[in-house]
Scaffold this motif. Structure first.
Motif, short mmCIF file in Angstrom:
data_model
loop_
_atom_site.label_atom_id
_atom_site.label_comp_id
_atom_site.label_asym_id
_atom_site.label_seq_id
_atom_site.Cartn_x
_atom_site.Cartn_y
_atom_site.Cartn_z
N THR A 85 0.79 -1.24 0.00
CA THR A 85 0.00 0.00 0.00
C THR A 85 0.82 1.28 0.00
N ALA A 86 2.10 1.20 -0.32
CA ALA A 86 2.94 2.40 -0.28
C ALA A 86 2.43 3.51 -1.20
N PHE A 87 1.72 3.14 -2.26
CA PHE A 87 1.17 4.12 -3.19
C PHE A 87 -0.36 4.14 -3.15
N GLN A 88 -0.93 3.61 -2.09
CA GLN A 88 -2.37 3.47 -1.90
C GLN A 88 -2.94 2.50 -2.94
N LEU A 95 -1.17 8.83 -8.62
CA LEU A 95 -1.00 9.07 -10.05
C LEU A 95 0.47 9.19 -10.43
N GLY A 96 1.31 9.55 -9.48
CA GLY A 96 2.73 9.73 -9.76
C GLY A 96 3.58 8.51 -9.47
N LYS A 97 2.97 7.36 -9.26
CA LYS A 97 3.71 6.15 -8.89
C LYS A 97 4.82 5.82 -9.89
N GLU A 98 4.48 5.74 -11.17
CA GLU A 98 5.49 5.37 -12.18
C GLU A 98 6.57 6.44 -12.30
N PHE A 99 6.18 7.71 -12.22
CA PHE A 99 7.18 8.79 -12.26
C PHE A 99 8.10 8.69 -11.04
N TYR A 101 8.92 5.98 -9.33
CA TYR A 101 9.88 4.88 -9.54
C TYR A 101 10.98 5.30 -10.50
N ARG A 102 10.60 5.97 -11.57
CA ARG A 102 11.61 6.42 -12.55
C ARG A 102 12.60 7.37 -11.89
N GLU A 103 12.09 8.30 -11.10
CA GLU A 103 12.95 9.25 -10.41
C GLU A 103 13.88 8.55 -9.42
N MET A 104 13.34 7.60 -8.64
CA MET A 104 14.17 6.85 -7.67
C MET A 104 15.26 6.07 -8.39
N LYS A 105 14.94 5.47 -9.53
CA LYS A 105 15.93 4.69 -10.27
C LYS A 105 17.04 5.57 -10.83
N ILE A 106 16.68 6.72 -11.35
CA ILE A 106 17.69 7.63 -11.90
C ILE A 106 18.63 8.11 -10.80
N VAL A 107 18.07 8.54 -9.67
CA VAL A 107 18.89 9.03 -8.56
C VAL A 107 19.76 7.90 -8.01
#
Length: 147
Positions: A85-88, A95-99, A101-107
């Motif tokens: 449930t981290a993203f409900q 709505l920003g779940k995929e963004f 993840y993308r941001e976490m992966k890049i960083v």
């Protein structure tokens, strides 16, 4: 990036950004388990302890194990958002779940490519504080060294 995605998801399972999440009932309703809630009730669900429930995640629920998210071919396999449930979940899923993840992966990929990290004081126990968001008590002091 399958393993990185699994490691980030496992981190969020054990340390969700929002450790508890209140919901206000705007009308009478019935929860999926059959419980009735009335207009004006406040209902909490708690992602932090849910991520450690052995009946949901197995006997190793307290262990950081990214492999639990990978199939035999090393491909990431998501769980139900009602379990993770981290993203409900449902109509209120982030709505920003995929963004995110993308941001976490890049960083993560950028930092891990250039640096190695160590705890500044390896004898200090890292403790968390449950507030509106999950915080590390006293901060997390790291030493970053160029690779």
């Amino acid at each position: 990036m399958q393993y990185l995605h699994a490691a980030l998801t496992e981190t969020l399972r054990l340390y969700p950004s929002a450790p508890t999440d209140p919901k206000y009932c705007f009308s009478d309703d019935t929860l999926p388990d059959g419980s009735d809630v009335n207009k004006g009730d406040l209902v909490f669900y708690q992602p932090y302890p849910m991520g450690r429930m052995k009946f949901l995640w197995g006997d190793d629920a307290d262990d950081f194990r990214p492999e639990r998210w990978l199939n035999n071919d090393g491909i990431f396999v998501p769980q139900s958002p009602f379990k993770f449930t981290a993203f409900q979940a449902g109509p209120r899923i982030c709505l920003g779940k995929e963004f995110s993840y993308r941001e976490m992966k890049i960083v993560a990929a950028t930092l891990l490519y250039f640096f190695k990290f160590q705890l500044w004081d390896s004898s200090r126990e890292v403790k968390i504080r449950t507030m509106l968001t999950l915080q590390i008590d006293g901060g997390l002091h790291l030493r970053a060294m160029h690779r």
